[in-house]
Design a protein around this motif. Structure first.
Motif, PDB file in Angstrom:
ATOM      1  N   ARG A  79       0.869  -1.187   0.000  1.00  0.00           N
ATOM      2  CA  ARG A  79       0.000   0.000   0.000  1.00  0.00           C
ATOM      3  C   ARG A  79       0.909   1.241   0.000  1.00  0.00           C
ATOM      4  O   ARG A  79       1.077   1.936   1.004  1.00  0.00           O
ATOM      5  CB  ARG A  79      -0.931  -0.015   1.201  1.00  0.00           C
ATOM      6  CG  ARG A  79      -2.044   1.003   1.040  1.00  0.00           C
ATOM      7  CD  ARG A  79      -3.251   0.616   1.851  1.00  0.00           C
ATOM      8  NE  ARG A  79      -4.256   1.667   1.844  1.00  0.00           N
ATOM      9  CZ  ARG A  79      -5.227   1.742   2.728  1.00  0.00           C
ATOM     10  NH1 ARG A  79      -5.308   0.852   3.703  1.00  0.00           N
ATOM     11  NH2 ARG A  79      -6.115   2.709   2.644  1.00  0.00           N
ATOM     12  N   THR A  80       1.508   1.422  -1.143  1.00  0.00           N
ATOM     13  CA  THR A  80       2.502   2.474  -1.322  1.00  0.00           C
ATOM     14  C   THR A  80       2.214   3.152  -2.657  1.00  0.00           C
ATOM     15  O   THR A  80       1.353   2.701  -3.411  1.00  0.00           O
ATOM     16  CB  THR A  80       3.919   1.859  -1.355  1.00  0.00           C
ATOM     17  OG1 THR A  80       3.906   0.770  -2.282  1.00  0.00           O
ATOM     18  CG2 THR A  80       4.355   1.359   0.000  1.00  0.00           C
ATOM     19  N   GLY A  81       2.924   4.196  -2.936  1.00  0.00           N
ATOM     20  CA  GLY A  81       2.713   4.875  -4.210  1.00  0.00           C
ATOM     21  C   GLY A  81       3.501   6.162  -4.287  1.00  0.00           C
ATOM     22  O   GLY A  81       4.295   6.473  -3.386  1.00  0.00           O
ATOM     23  N   TYR A  82       3.238   6.903  -5.353  1.00  0.00           N
ATOM     24  CA  TYR A  82       4.069   8.078  -5.649  1.00  0.00           C
ATOM     25  C   TYR A  82       3.156   9.193  -6.154  1.00  0.00           C
ATOM     26  O   TYR A  82       3.529   9.966  -7.019  1.00  0.00           O
ATOM     27  CB  TYR A  82       5.073   7.661  -6.725  1.00  0.00           C
ATOM     28  CG  TYR A  82       6.248   8.556  -6.993  1.00  0.00           C
ATOM     29  CD1 TYR A  82       7.013   9.116  -5.965  1.00  0.00           C
ATOM     30  CD2 TYR A  82       6.636   8.830  -8.302  1.00  0.00           C
ATOM     31  CE1 TYR A  82       8.108   9.906  -6.241  1.00  0.00           C
ATOM     32  CE2 TYR A  82       7.733   9.624  -8.591  1.00  0.00           C
ATOM     33  CZ  TYR A  82       8.464  10.158  -7.553  1.00  0.00           C
ATOM     34  OH  TYR A  82       9.552  10.946  -7.837  1.00  0.00           O
ATOM     35  N   THR A  83       1.924   9.225  -5.619  1.00  0.00           N
ATOM     36  CA  THR A  83       0.926  10.150  -6.159  1.00  0.00           C
ATOM     37  C   THR A  83       0.266  11.022  -5.109  1.00  0.00           C
ATOM     38  O   THR A  83      -0.414  11.975  -5.457  1.00  0.00           O
ATOM     39  CB  THR A  83      -0.207   9.362  -6.859  1.00  0.00           C
ATOM     40  OG1 THR A  83      -0.833   8.502  -5.899  1.00  0.00           O
ATOM     41  CG2 THR A  83       0.325   8.541  -8.022  1.00  0.00           C
ATOM     42  N   GLY A  84       0.428  10.686  -3.821  1.00  0.00           N
ATOM     43  CA  GLY A  84      -0.304  11.414  -2.792  1.00  0.00           C
ATOM     44  C   GLY A  84      -1.734  10.937  -2.642  1.00  0.00           C
ATOM     45  O   GLY A  84      -2.511  11.544  -1.906  1.00  0.00           O
ATOM     46  N   GLU A  85      -2.083   9.867  -3.338  1.00  0.00           N
ATOM     47  CA  GLU A  85      -3.420   9.284  -3.191  1.00  0.00           C
ATOM     48  C   GLU A  85      -3.296   7.897  -2.564  1.00  0.00           C
ATOM     49  O   GLU A  85      -2.220   7.325  -2.511  1.00  0.00           O
ATOM     50  CB  GLU A  85      -4.114   9.154  -4.555  1.00  0.00           C
ATOM     51  CG  GLU A  85      -4.408  10.475  -5.229  1.00  0.00           C
ATOM     52  CD  GLU A  85      -5.348  11.381  -4.425  1.00  0.00           C
ATOM     53  OE1 GLU A  85      -6.273  10.858  -3.766  1.00  0.00           O
ATOM     54  OE2 GLU A  85      -5.145  12.609  -4.450  1.00  0.00           O
ATOM     55  N   ASP A  86      -4.429   7.373  -2.124  1.00  0.00           N
ATOM     56  CA  ASP A  86      -4.458   5.996  -1.667  1.00  0.00           C
ATOM     57  C   ASP A  86      -4.157   5.097  -2.872  1.00  0.00           C
ATOM     58  O   ASP A  86      -4.289   5.523  -4.016  1.00  0.00           O
ATOM     59  CB  ASP A  86      -5.843   5.681  -1.104  1.00  0.00           C
ATOM     60  CG  ASP A  86      -5.843   4.417  -0.252  1.00  0.00           C
ATOM     61  OD1 ASP A  86      -4.753   3.839  -0.041  1.00  0.00           O
ATOM     62  OD2 ASP A  86      -6.925   4.010   0.196  1.00  0.00           O
ATOM     63  N   GLY A  87      -3.800   3.863  -2.597  1.00  0.00           N
ATOM     64  CA  GLY A  87      -3.558   2.946  -3.704  1.00  0.00           C
ATOM     65  C   GLY A  87      -2.516   1.914  -3.342  1.00  0.00           C
ATOM     66  O   GLY A  87      -2.049   1.845  -2.198  1.00  0.00           O
ATOM     67  N   VAL A  88      -2.187   1.092  -4.310  1.00  0.00           N
ATOM     68  CA  VAL A  88      -1.238   0.011  -4.069  1.00  0.00           C
ATOM     69  C   VAL A  88      -0.254  -0.093  -5.229  1.00  0.00           C
ATOM     70  O   VAL A  88      -0.499   0.431  -6.319  1.00  0.00           O
ATOM     71  CB  VAL A  88      -1.958  -1.356  -3.931  1.00  0.00           C
ATOM     72  CG1 VAL A  88      -2.752  -1.423  -2.636  1.00  0.00           C
ATOM     73  CG2 VAL A  88      -2.824  -1.646  -5.136  1.00  0.00           C
ATOM     74  N   GLU A  89       0.841  -0.766  -4.970  1.00  0.00           N
ATOM     75  CA  GLU A  89       1.772  -1.162  -6.012  1.00  0.00           C
ATOM     76  C   GLU A  89       1.828  -2.683  -5.988  1.00  0.00           C
ATOM     77  O   GLU A  89       2.072  -3.282  -4.934  1.00  0.00           O
ATOM     78  CB  GLU A  89       3.141  -0.528  -5.775  1.00  0.00           C
ATOM     79  CG  GLU A  89       3.067   0.993  -5.930  1.00  0.00           C
ATOM     80  CD  GLU A  89       4.356   1.725  -5.625  1.00  0.00           C
ATOM     81  OE1 GLU A  89       4.907   2.371  -6.535  1.00  0.00           O
ATOM     82  OE2 GLU A  89       4.820   1.673  -4.478  1.00  0.00           O
ATOM     83  N   VAL A  90       1.520  -3.286  -7.128  1.00  0.00           N
ATOM     84  CA  VAL A  90       1.434  -4.742  -7.218  1.00  0.00           C
ATOM     85  C   VAL A  90       2.637  -5.266  -7.978  1.00  0.00           C
ATOM     86  O   VAL A  90       2.897  -4.841  -9.109  1.00  0.00           O
ATOM     87  CB  VAL A  90       0.144  -5.177  -7.961  1.00  0.00           C
ATOM     88  CG1 VAL A  90       0.001  -6.703  -7.927  1.00  0.00           C
ATOM     89  CG2 VAL A  90      -1.089  -4.502  -7.357  1.00  0.00           C
ATOM     90  N   MET A  91       3.380  -6.160  -7.363  1.00  0.00           N
ATOM     91  CA  MET A  91       4.502  -6.820  -8.039  1.00  0.00           C
ATOM     92  C   MET A  91       4.106  -8.259  -8.307  1.00  0.00           C
ATOM     93  O   MET A  91       3.677  -8.962  -7.386  1.00  0.00           O
ATOM     94  CB  MET A  91       5.743  -6.764  -7.155  1.00  0.00           C
ATOM     95  CG  MET A  91       6.315  -5.352  -7.033  1.00  0.00           C
ATOM     96  SD  MET A  91       7.562  -5.222  -5.733  1.00  0.00           S
ATOM     97  CE  MET A  91       6.626  -4.316  -4.496  1.00  0.00           C
TER      98      MET A  91
END
Lengths: 352, 130
Positions: A178-190
Motif C-alpha cells: 500500500r505504497t505509491g508516488y501520487t499522494g493518493e491511496d492505492g497500491v503497487e502490485v509486483m
C-alpha cells in the motif's frame, strides 16, 4: 536500443505515446496527461512501473547489509512493513532513494530505473559474506487513486484488501504494497511477468485509467515527493532535500555509509528543499534560477499543476530564505512564493 | 495521422501560416505540434508592434510536459495576438488551425510565403519525426 517492459504492446494498444525514459520505452501519456492526472486524484489510474528495479536481499547478513547501505534503519521492521530511505556514498551524497519491504524471509528493495546499474553494482560491492542479492524482473503496476483498491479487488479474484498504509501483503505470487508516488491511496502490485498482461487488461476493463509518466510526474510533484536525479542526486544530502526525516541517526553506533561525512552538517544545513508557487503567469521548470532575500536558489522540479491550475515546483534555496521570491523565466523575473509541500494530498489542496 | 490542411503553408518548426484577405498573415502551430506537446497550459505571445524576421523567436508555448519556442514563419510586424489563449490555452489543443491561432503579422513581403512548405512537404517533415 531502449528496453521495453513486457506491457509495451499493451501501452501502444491503449494509445500510449512512447518515449525513451532512462533507457526504457515508456508511455508519457495516452492522449491527455491532465485527464490521467485527474483520474488518479478523483477515481483510479494505473501506471506500468515495471522499469523500476526490484532487488531481493536475503540470508543471515541481509539485515546488517541494509543497515550499512541505507540511511534509514530496517531493524525495527516487522514482516510486510515497508520503509522509505536513501542509500548514500561515503560523502553523504544520495546514490538513490528506495523502498524496502520486510518479507517473512529477507527483504525486497525497489530502486529507481535510472539508477539500476549503479545500484546493482553498489549493492554487489558492499555485499557481506552470508547473503544473496537477486535482481528479479517482475511486472510492477501502481494502481492509484481513491477508488484504486476497490477497482483492483473488483478486477481480480483478490479478497478484500486490508493492508495498512506503508505495509504489504502477499497473495500467491503477488506482493501488494500500500505504497505509491501520487499522494493518493492505492497500491503497487509486483507479480510474475507472465501474469502481468492479464492484470493490466482486467484493470482497464474495470475502468481504471491507464496513466503515463507525465501524470506520474505532476502527481508526485503535487504530493511534494522528490524525483531522484532531479530534486536530489549524489551532490546533495537528505538534509538539504526535505527528507531529513528518513535518516535514522539513532542508534549512534550504527555505522551506515556516509554517516560520518554528514554528521557535522546536522545542526545547520545551509540550504533547504521546499515548495514554490508561481504567482505570475508561466510555468516553472527544472534549473530555472531563483532569487530570494538571502541568496540564490534553483528550481529542481517545476510543472503546471492540474489540481491547483497554476505552476508549482520544488526549489533548493538558502535555509533562511523568506517566502517572497522571484524566478528567472527566460530572462524575466516572475513573482513566486515559497510554501511547505505537499501541495495536494488525498484530493485536497493543502497550500494557499 | 495528424491533420494538415492543404490550403495552409508550414514551417519545418511546426508553425502554420495563412494569408488573409486583408493582407495579414495568421500564425499558429500545427495539429502535429499540439499533439506532440500535449496539454497546452500557457502561451507567451509576442507584443503587438514587434517587428520580427523569419525564423526568429516569436513566443513560447508551454504544455504540462515542456516549453517550446514559436518562430515567425515569415518576417513582418505583429498586428494582433490571440488574447483568448491567455485564459484558455487549451484551445490550441482543441482547434489548432481555427480559434487556437497565436498571432497575426503584417508581412514585410507576402511573397516570402512561397518559401514555406506546402502540406505535402510538411507531412514528410512530420513523418521523419515519428
Amino acid at each position: 536500443m531502449a528496453d521495453k517492459t513486457p506491457l509495451f504492446d499493451a501501452h501502444v494498444a491503449a494509445g500510449g505515446k512512447m518515449v525513451d525514459f532512462a533507457g526504457w520505452m515508456m508511455p508519457v501519456n495516452y492522449g491527455s496527461q491532465i485527464e490521467e492526472h485527474t483520474a488518479v486524484r478523483s477515481d483510479a489510474g494505473v501506471f506500468d512501473v515495471s522499469h523500476m528495479t526490484i532487488v531481493d536481499v536475503d540470508g543471515p547478513d541481509a539485515e546488517a547489509f541494509l543497515r550499512k547501505v541505507i540511511a534509514n534503519d530496517v531493524s525495527g521492521l516487522v514482516a510486510y512493513q515497508a520503509l522509505y530511505g536513501t542509500a548514500w556514498n561515503a560523502h553523504g551524497g544520495i546514490l538513490d532513494d528506495l523502498i524496502v519491504y520486510r518479507l517473512p524471509k529477507g527483504y525486497r528493495c525497489v530502486v529507481n530505473a535510472s539508477t539500476r546499474e549503479k545500484m546493482l553494482d553498489w549493492f554487489d560491492a558492499q555485499a557481506m559474506t552470508n547473503m544473496r542479492i537477486e535482481h528479479k524482473p517482475q511486472i510492477m503496476l501502481a494502481v492509484q487513486g481513491p477508488e484504486a483498491i476497490n477497482k483492483l479487488v473488483a478486477a481480480t479474484d483478490l479478497p478484500a484488501l486490508s493492508i495498512k498504509p506503508f505495509c504489504a501483503a502477499s497473495h500467491g505470487d503477488w506482493l501488494i504494497g500500500r505504497t505509491g508516488y501520487t499522494g493518493e491511496d492505492g497500491v503497487e502490485v509486483m507479480l510474475p511477468v507472465d501474469q502481468g498482461l492479464a492484470l493490466w487488461d482486467a484493470l482497464l476493463e474495470a475502468g481504471v485509467k491507464p496513466a503515463g509518466l507525465g501524470a506520474r510526474d505532476t502527481l508526485r510533484l503535487e504530493a511534494g515527493l522528490n524525483l531522484y536525479g532531479q530534486d536530489m542526486d549524489e551532490t546533495t544530502s537528505p538534509l538539504v532535500s526535505n527528507i531529513g526525516w528518513t535518516v535514522a541517526w539513532e542508534p549512534a553506533d550504527r555505522a551506515f555509509i556516509g554517516r560520518y561525512a554528514l554528521q557535522g552538517e546536522l545542526g545547520a544545513p545551509t540550504h533547504k528543499l521546499t515548495g514554490i508557487i508561481l504567482e505570475d503567469k508561466g510555468v516553472l521548470r527544472h534549473d530555472q534560477p531563483v532569487e530570494t532575500d538571502t541568496g540564490a536558489g534553483v528550481v529542481t522540479s517545476g510543472t503546471y499543476s492540474p489540481t491547483l491550475q497554476r505552476s508549482i515546483g520544488l526549489v533548493r534555496v538558502p535555509a533562511d530564505a523568506s517566502a517572497e521570491c522571484f524566478v528567472d523565466i527566460r530572462g524575466t523575473l516572475k513573482k513566486a512564493r515559497l510554501v511547505k509541500p505537499p501541495f495536494v494530498r488525498k484530493g485536497k489542496i493543502l497550500v494557499n | 495521422m495528424s491533420d494538415i490542411p492543404a490550403e495552409l503553408k508550414y514551417a519545418a518548426t511546426h508553425e502554420w501560416a495563412r494569408l488573409e484577405e486583408d493582407g495579414t498573415v495568421t500564425v499558429g502551430i500545427s495539429d502535429h505540434a499540439q499533439s506532440a506537446l500535449g496539454d497546452v497550459v500557457y502561451i507567451e505571445a509576442p507584443e503587438v508592434g514587434l517587428t520580427i524576421s523569419a525564423q526568429e523567436e516569436a513566443g513560447v508555448v508551454e504544455s504540462v510536459k515542456a516549453a517550446s519556442d514559436i518562430y515567425a514563419p515569415i518576417g513582418g510586424t505583429v498586428c494582433a495576438v490571440n488574447e483568448a489563449l491567455t485564459d484558455a490555452p487549451e484551445i490550441v489543443n482543441q482547434d489548432p488551425y481555427g480559434d487556437g491561432w497565436f498571432f497575426k503579422l503584417t508581412p514585410t513581403d507576402a511573397v516570402d510565403l512561397d518559401d514555406l512548405l506546402d502540406a505535402e512537404a510538411y507531412a514528410e517533415v512530420c513523418d521523419t519525426e515519428d
